[in-house]
Design a protein around this motif. Sequence first.
Motif, short mmCIF file in Angstrom:
data_model
loop_
_atom_site.label_atom_id
_atom_site.label_comp_id
_atom_site.label_asym_id
_atom_site.label_seq_id
_atom_site.Cartn_x
_atom_site.Cartn_y
_atom_site.Cartn_z
N GLU A 735 71.17 45.94 -1.42
CA GLU A 735 71.63 44.89 -2.32
C GLU A 735 71.10 43.54 -1.88
N VAL A 736 69.89 43.52 -1.36
CA VAL A 736 69.32 42.27 -0.86
C VAL A 736 68.66 41.47 -1.98
N LEU A 737 68.40 42.13 -3.13
CA LEU A 737 67.77 41.46 -4.26
C LEU A 737 68.56 41.76 -5.54
N GLU A 738 68.68 40.75 -6.40
CA GLU A 738 69.35 40.91 -7.68
C GLU A 738 68.36 40.61 -8.80
N GLU A 739 68.24 41.52 -9.77
CA GLU A 739 67.27 41.34 -10.84
C GLU A 739 67.65 40.20 -11.77
N ASP A 740 66.67 39.34 -12.10
CA ASP A 740 66.89 38.23 -13.04
C ASP A 740 66.48 38.63 -14.45
N PHE A 741 65.23 38.99 -14.64
CA PHE A 741 64.72 39.32 -15.98
C PHE A 741 63.38 40.02 -15.85
N ILE A 742 62.94 40.57 -16.98
CA ILE A 742 61.62 41.21 -17.10
C ILE A 742 60.85 40.51 -18.21
N ILE A 743 59.62 40.16 -17.95
CA ILE A 743 58.73 39.59 -18.97
C ILE A 743 57.78 40.70 -19.41
N PRO A 744 58.06 41.37 -20.55
CA PRO A 744 57.23 42.51 -20.97
C PRO A 744 55.98 42.06 -21.71
N MET A 745 55.15 43.02 -22.03
CA MET A 745 53.99 42.81 -22.91
C MET A 745 54.34 43.35 -24.29
N GLN A 746 53.95 42.61 -25.33
CA GLN A 746 54.24 43.07 -26.68
C GLN A 746 53.34 44.23 -27.08
N SER A 747 52.08 44.22 -26.67
CA SER A 747 51.16 45.31 -27.01
C SER A 747 50.05 45.38 -25.98
N LEU A 748 49.48 46.58 -25.83
CA LEU A 748 48.39 46.79 -24.86
C LEU A 748 47.49 47.90 -25.37
N SER A 749 46.23 47.57 -25.63
CA SER A 749 45.24 48.56 -26.03
C SER A 749 44.16 48.63 -24.96
N SER A 750 43.24 49.57 -25.12
CA SER A 750 42.17 49.70 -24.13
C SER A 750 41.25 48.49 -24.15
N SER A 751 41.13 47.83 -25.30
CA SER A 751 40.24 46.67 -25.40
C SER A 751 40.87 45.41 -24.82
N THR A 752 42.21 45.35 -24.77
CA THR A 752 42.88 44.16 -24.22
C THR A 752 43.33 44.36 -22.79
N SER A 753 43.07 45.51 -22.21
CA SER A 753 43.47 45.78 -20.82
C SER A 753 42.62 44.95 -19.87
N PRO A 754 43.20 44.59 -18.72
CA PRO A 754 44.57 44.84 -18.31
C PRO A 754 45.52 43.75 -18.80
N GLY A 755 46.81 44.10 -18.87
CA GLY A 755 47.85 43.15 -19.20
C GLY A 755 48.82 43.04 -18.05
#
Length: 926
Positions: A735-755
């Motif tokens: 319990e040394v770390l507490e999660e704040d938030f996640i910043i996800p990706m809206q979309s990911l294709s092979s042409s826009t990789s990496p994200g």
Amino acid sequence: MAFPSKKEEEGGLNSFYNNKTTIIQEARVFNDSPISPRKCRSLLTRIVYLLYIGETFTTQEATTLFFGTTKLFQHKDSALRQVVYLAIKELAVTAEDIIMVTSSIMKDMQPNSEVIYRPNAIRALCRIIDPSMAQTFERFFKAAIVDRNPSISSAALLSAYHLYPLAKDVVKRWVNEAQEAVNAKTSSSFFGTSSGSSYLGFGGTAQLSGPQTIQSSSYIAQYHALGLLYLIRQQDRMAVTKMIQQLGGGKSGAGTTLKNPMALCMLIRYAAKVMEEDPNVQKQMLDLLESWLRHKSDMVNFEAARAICEVKNPSQSQLSKAISVLQLFLSSPKSVLKFAATRTLAALALTHPAGVATCNVDLENLIADPNRSVATYAITTLLKTGNEASVDRLIKQITGFMAEISDEFRVIIVDAIRSLCLKFPTKHASMLTFLSGILRDEGGYDFKRAVVEAMFDMIKFITECKEQALSYLCEFIEDCEFTKLSVRILHLLGMEGPKSPQPAKYIRFIYNRVVLENATVRAAAVASLGKFGVNASDSSLRRSVTVLLNRCLDDVDDEVRDRATLYLKTFDEKPLADVYVKEESIFSLAALESKLVAYVKDPLAAALPFDVSAIPKISRLQAAQEAARPSTLDIIGAPISKKTPDAPPPPTAAEKQSAYAQQLAQVPEFGSYGPVLSSSASPAQLTESETEYQVTCVKHIFKERVVFQFNISNTLPDTLLEQVSVVMQPQSGEEVLEEDFIIPMQSLSSSTSPGIVYVSFTRVSPEAYSLASFQCTLKFISKELDPTTGEPEEEGYEDEYQLEEVELNAGDYIVPSYANFGADWDRLRTGPSATETFALSAMESLKAACDSIVEVLNMEALGGTEAPTSTSVHTLQLSGLVTGGGGKVLTRCRMTYSQDQGVTLELSVRAESREACDLVLAAVGG
């Protein structure tokens, strides 16, 4: 009678004859009636020649030539028809509307057409058709793959190999036909024509260009079919392993269906790759390799022996059998076999010198071999496996043919001598004489640099030869034509010369460079003279150096004048000398820039003085390398790719820190976090390199937060990922770390990789260095893409992908920093310190232990990274800065090695704070 030289001939008639404009004008011969096959063949050959040497045709020119060439399809001359196919294959890359000739090509692909045309037509069709049309011609390719004529089968297999990257789903359906081609039990002799076929050879691909009539009963189709099967199955390791075991013919290898030696060599390489990736199948693969040592083909024997020699931990019996095969090749009348065997043994001698020593008698016979390449590798191997008594005799033999070999092989010998110097230091006199002798010979930069580097090592590790080696280097710079080498030698003279019993004898050689050389060398000579003046214990020597530097104040180059002025000033003020001359480290400019930018942008930090102690230091040599790089980098965090020979050097750790800081500053959610204290030196790989989703992780440490950056690549061209995120589940009880938030990706294709996906945590106790591990899962919504429009389907399905664990360890809180270890170690003797002993039983060598410790602690290795194999005792020195005010920490690792107990480590730590000291101990102890 004067004949024109070859150069004049190439620049005159030949240049006009193969001129692009001339060829385009002469293309009217395609419209003649009747057509002249001889003229057309000649013109087509010149077109292909121009393309071969790199000449480019515009789209209009290529299209005109392409359709002019297709008018020759109906001609009955078989040689002309073959060259036509070769030409349209090459022109199809640039020309437009090439699909219009498909019907003409298809006529020659029919089963009832002449055999001499079908292979050429198949290879041309592969270049002509659009990938989306591959399914239309699928039945033709399938039938050709299993054709009884090997030339037709090989052409279809090679075409499928080249089509695979563009039409994977279609070619994958041909796997049964490819398997049938591999299992073919018969091979008929035939007369066929090969026009521009690509053969997957030992070193990659070899292009057979031009019409060639060949007669074959060599089962070559098996070779091509095996390459296609592996290409289709390479993402499935289990399928590849099964294919190797089936085609290998079991433990004895007698039941193999492969008759072609090149196919067997390729299978051996696949087996070696599988062993490297999956140690669990090593025993089965090694049994197969051992069976192939008894094959009737020398090619297969050698490939199997080399594969066994390159295995990390082969058994002694298997290694001895491979060495026995190579030993037989040493007495072969074929030079290529002798060369291959000696080169393999030379590489093996680095790790198993005792095993290779059994071949020494045969190797000594090869020293006088007419092929000097063979002799070079033979003598190199003997140097690695010989004993101390044979050193003088070997060096005398080497001296005789050094002038007869190329620089490439001379560098190999010098590197072997360099290793021998450290192995037998008592023989330094003869080896140093040999090196000084070849240093006077003619040679290029790489050769001279190798000799100088060998002398540098002798000066560093063998005290007895320092004076003599410095004298030889002084003589060398008198006639040295390479500025880089002169500068390096002058720098060494400035470091080692003042420590010698008679430092004045080097002054003349150094000052000669001020008089005779270019500005770069003059500046280096002034710096070297300055070090003599600062470090001189004799006042008369300092006065002499002062006189010489005063003369340099009138130099035409401002760098030379500025350096002379600086060093004259340091002679009078000792504090300046300590900082600008004696100090061996400076601040990393990239890290300094990053910290200053963060300091200026942070309104709360403006009221506080800038903390220079948190900036890591690097050696002056590293600083010179860093200065040649840009101050900022565009680091996206893509999965790590293998370095190619022509690739630029990788960014330094400080440059990565600076680039990551700029990248994080652009994320609004992190605006209140303050400056980033440290980032991972390199991304941690969380997936296998061949999987459909590739994920790496970079950890960023802030004062009160930890941010995990996940770099995600989607390698599936027909799939779109939406709402991509990474769920991190801490291990139970942590319990040394507490999660704040996640910043996800809206979309990911092979042409826009990496994200990038970010996950932020708060440190429960910011003053403590929290250690934790997380189970990670990649979650997303998968949608198929329409192959025609490229649009995703309306509804997808939720999916997840299990990733490797992510650990927050001690090394993430430490930044590598250069230090003068001896001085700083004494300075910290009154501070927090600790010494503990650890048993590293899993380590197989001192070198492996050094690499592991440096990786775990993420500290700067200051000395002792060489880890010589000739001793069982070793010392490694490390330095670093602990983030968050932990200050400097130094580590001394004393190690002993034995085969029974592995590596025993005595870890001594001195630091500016108790927390930093405990952090290092916890990292190794955990």
